[in-house]
Write an enzyme that holds these catalytic residues in place. Structure first.
Site, PDB file in Angstrom:
ATOM      1  CB  ILE A  96      -0.938   0.009   1.220  1.00  9.90           C
ATOM      2  CG1 ILE A  96      -1.849  -1.214   1.206  1.00  9.90           C
ATOM      3  CG2 ILE A  96      -1.763   1.297   1.234  1.00  9.90           C
ATOM      4  CD1 ILE A  96      -2.691  -1.391   2.461  1.00  9.90           C
ATOM      5  N   PRO A  97       1.165   1.791  -1.161  1.00 10.92           N
ATOM      6  CG  PRO A  97       1.059   2.557  -3.363  1.00 10.92           C
ATOM      7  CD  PRO A  97       0.437   1.565  -2.406  1.00 10.92           C
ATOM      8  CB  CYS A  98       1.318   5.243   2.729  1.00  8.06           C
ATOM      9  SG  CYS A  98       2.575   4.404   3.674  1.00  8.06           S
ATOM     10  CG  HIS A  99       6.272   5.213  -1.166  1.00  5.74           C
ATOM     11  ND1 HIS A  99       5.760   3.927  -1.056  1.00  5.74           N
ATOM     12  CD2 HIS A  99       6.659   5.359  -2.448  1.00  5.74           C
ATOM     13  CE1 HIS A  99       5.838   3.332  -2.241  1.00  5.74           C
ATOM     14  NE2 HIS A  99       6.373   4.177  -3.101  1.00  5.74           N
ATOM     15  NE  ARG A 100       3.764   4.348  -5.819  1.00  4.12           N
ATOM     16  CZ  ARG A 100       3.387   3.190  -6.317  1.00  4.12           C
ATOM     17  NH1 ARG A 100       2.096   2.938  -6.535  1.00  4.12           N
ATOM     18  NH2 ARG A 100       4.281   2.271  -6.617  1.00  4.12           N
TER      19      ARG A 100
END
Length: 175
Positions: A134-138
């Site tokens: 879940i690419p929360c870095h995006r």
């Protein structure tokens, strides 16, 4: 519900742990040492079976991601069945952000069905149980600033975005 299992293995910059079942991955963590990883995942792996061969498809996708295939993470099957409904919606919306791109917390809240809940979207990202997948870095602030990243801090968040942007193919020139 199928039996719960977990595995830990060395990654490119430390250790990676996964937990879940045949229904999908429910937890992924990355830490510098196996001891830190086991401590971080303690509640997620309690009562589960250690299986070093678990989640082969997810492991292959992670390998591809670290080799520059930023889209590989989208192929990992998740089990978000225990999540609050807004968090699950925010996490699914986050998975739709293309590699190398960013979106704001306000955008994420709107995509999850609550346009006025940017702070709640931030809380969903802060409680993300599946780092990278879940690419929360995006997800960034509306002003373009990077905000918290529990999987290693802002420098890791910035590095992941740079990695993804560097792995994207260059646009074709128009003839």
């Amino acid at each position: 519900m199928s039996a719960r299992k977990h595995c830990i293995f060395p990654g490119p910059q430390g250790w990676i742990g996964m937990a879940g079942s045949d229904d999908g991955l429910s937890r992924l963590s990355m830490k510098p040492t196996p001891e830190e990883l086991l401590e971080d995942m303690e509640n997620d792996i309690r009562g589960s079976e250690q299986d070093d061969s678990a989640f082969p498809q997810a492991r292959q996708c992670l390998d591809r991601y670290f080799q520059g295939d930023a889209g590989a993470l989208a192929e990992i099957v998740l089990d978000l069945s225990g999540a609050p409904s807004f968090f699950a919606a925010a996490w699914e919306a986050c998975r739709g952000i293309p590699a190398g791109e960013t979106r704001s917390y306000a955008w994420l809240a709107a995509e999850a069905g609550r346009p006025n809940a940017a702070r709640a979207a931030g809380q969903a990202m802060a409680r993300n149980p599946l780092a990278l997948v879940i690419p929360c870095h995006r997800v960034i602030g509306s002003n373009g600033d990077l905000h918290g990243y529990g999987a290693g801090g802002l420098s890791v968040k910035a590095r992941l975005l740079q990695l993804e942007q560097a792995s994207l193919p260059l646009p074709r020139e128009q003839a």
